[in-house]
Design a protein around this motif. Structure first.
Motif, mmCIF file in Angstrom:
data_model
loop_
_atom_site.group_PDB
_atom_site.id
_atom_site.type_symbol
_atom_site.label_atom_id
_atom_site.label_comp_id
_atom_site.label_asym_id
_atom_site.label_seq_id
_atom_site.Cartn_x
_atom_site.Cartn_y
_atom_site.Cartn_z
ATOM 1 N N LEU A 91 0.825 -1.211 0.000
ATOM 2 C CA LEU A 91 0.000 0.000 0.000
ATOM 3 C C LEU A 91 0.855 1.255 0.000
ATOM 4 C CD1 LEU A 91 -2.724 1.359 0.005
ATOM 5 C CD2 LEU A 91 -2.791 1.103 2.480
ATOM 6 N N ALA A 92 2.008 1.223 0.646
ATOM 7 C CA ALA A 92 2.893 2.385 0.656
ATOM 8 C C ALA A 92 3.361 2.721 -0.767
ATOM 9 C CB ALA A 92 4.089 2.128 1.563
ATOM 10 N N GLU A 93 3.681 1.696 -1.561
ATOM 11 C CA GLU A 93 4.086 1.927 -2.949
ATOM 12 C C GLU A 93 2.914 2.418 -3.787
ATOM 13 O OE1 GLU A 93 5.880 -1.600 -4.484
ATOM 14 O OE2 GLU A 93 7.391 -1.665 -2.898
ATOM 15 N N ARG A 94 1.750 1.854 -3.554
ATOM 16 C CA ARG A 94 0.570 2.262 -4.314
ATOM 17 C C ARG A 94 0.203 3.713 -4.024
ATOM 18 N NH1 ARG A 94 -5.277 -0.732 -4.172
ATOM 19 N NH2 ARG A 94 -5.112 -1.103 -6.382
ATOM 20 N N ALA A 95 0.285 4.126 -2.757
ATOM 21 C CA ALA A 95 -0.061 5.495 -2.377
ATOM 22 C C ALA A 95 0.952 6.496 -2.926
ATOM 23 C CB ALA A 95 -0.141 5.612 -0.864
ATOM 24 N N ALA A 96 2.217 6.090 -3.067
ATOM 25 C CA ALA A 96 3.247 6.993 -3.570
ATOM 26 C C ALA A 96 3.146 7.190 -5.081
ATOM 27 C CB ALA A 96 4.623 6.460 -3.211
ATOM 28 N N ARG A 97 2.575 6.229 -5.751
ATOM 29 C CA ARG A 97 2.444 6.294 -7.209
ATOM 30 C C ARG A 97 1.286 7.205 -7.586
ATOM 31 N NH1 ARG A 97 1.688 0.886 -8.388
ATOM 32 N NH2 ARG A 97 -0.548 1.179 -8.347
ATOM 33 N N THR A 98 1.458 7.975 -8.626
ATOM 34 C CA THR A 98 0.371 8.829 -9.098
ATOM 35 C C THR A 98 -0.386 8.078 -10.181
ATOM 36 O OG1 THR A 98 1.821 9.873 -10.713
ATOM 37 C CG2 THR A 98 1.586 10.965 -8.588
ATOM 38 N N GLU A 99 -1.704 8.135 -10.100
ATOM 39 C CA GLU A 99 -2.557 7.458 -11.075
ATOM 40 C C GLU A 99 -3.573 8.440 -11.605
ATOM 41 O OE1 GLU A 99 -4.380 3.903 -9.727
ATOM 42 O OE2 GLU A 99 -2.578 3.217 -8.708
ATOM 43 N N GLN A 100 -4.003 8.165 -12.831
ATOM 44 C CA GLN A 100 -5.057 8.986 -13.389
ATOM 45 C C GLN A 100 -6.389 8.537 -12.801
ATOM 46 O OE1 GLN A 100 -5.043 9.246 -17.597
ATOM 47 N NE2 GLN A 100 -7.033 10.204 -17.733
ATOM 48 N N LEU A 101 -7.248 9.487 -12.481
ATOM 49 C CA LEU A 101 -8.545 9.170 -11.907
ATOM 50 C C LEU A 101 -9.433 8.529 -12.947
ATOM 51 C CD1 LEU A 101 -9.159 12.471 -9.945
ATOM 52 C CD2 LEU A 101 -8.377 10.279 -9.029
ATOM 53 N N GLU A 102 -10.351 7.683 -12.468
ATOM 54 C CA GLU A 102 -11.311 7.044 -13.363
ATOM 55 C C GLU A 102 -12.295 8.087 -13.895
ATOM 56 O OE1 GLU A 102 -13.350 3.841 -11.536
ATOM 57 O OE2 GLU A 102 -11.505 2.933 -10.798
#
Length: 104
Positions: A91-102
């Motif tokens: 989860l720490a890696e996922r939260a640090a990554r920027t993603e485009q919103l749906e």
């Protein structure tokens, strides 16, 4: 004869299209499956995301129904891998990554 209501029946809830902002910032939604362990020598325990706590941890409900508040560093999120299998992502890696919103 009295009528009994089945406690399992009732109006079905639709998923919230606007998840709470604290969880959305981490890339989570209520109902997501996660696993956690507090120490490196423990076994992983699976749980379901409920909410974001005031202290920044994530509120979970484990398999026995107990409420837990676990820090982000001790959580992994279940996702689908490139070949369709289950993959656990930190989860720490996922939260640090920027993603485009749906998009709706």
């Amino acid at each position: 004869m009295s009528q009994r209501r089945d406690p399992g029946r009732g109006p079905r809830r639709t998923p919230d299209p606007f998840p709470e902002p604290g969880l959305a910032a981490l890339g989570l939604r209520p109902g997501d499956h996660v696993r956690f362990r507090r120490r490196a020598d423990e076994r992983w325990k699976e749980a379901v995301v409920v909410r974001r706590e005031r202290d920044g941890s994530v509120g979970l409900r484990d398999a026995k129904g107990a409420a837990r508040a676990i820090t982000i560093e001790h959580l992994q999120v279940r996702t689908t891998g490139p070949r369709g299998g289950t993959v656990w992502e930190s989860l720490a890696e996922r939260a640090a990554r920027t993603e485009q919103l749906e998009l709706l």
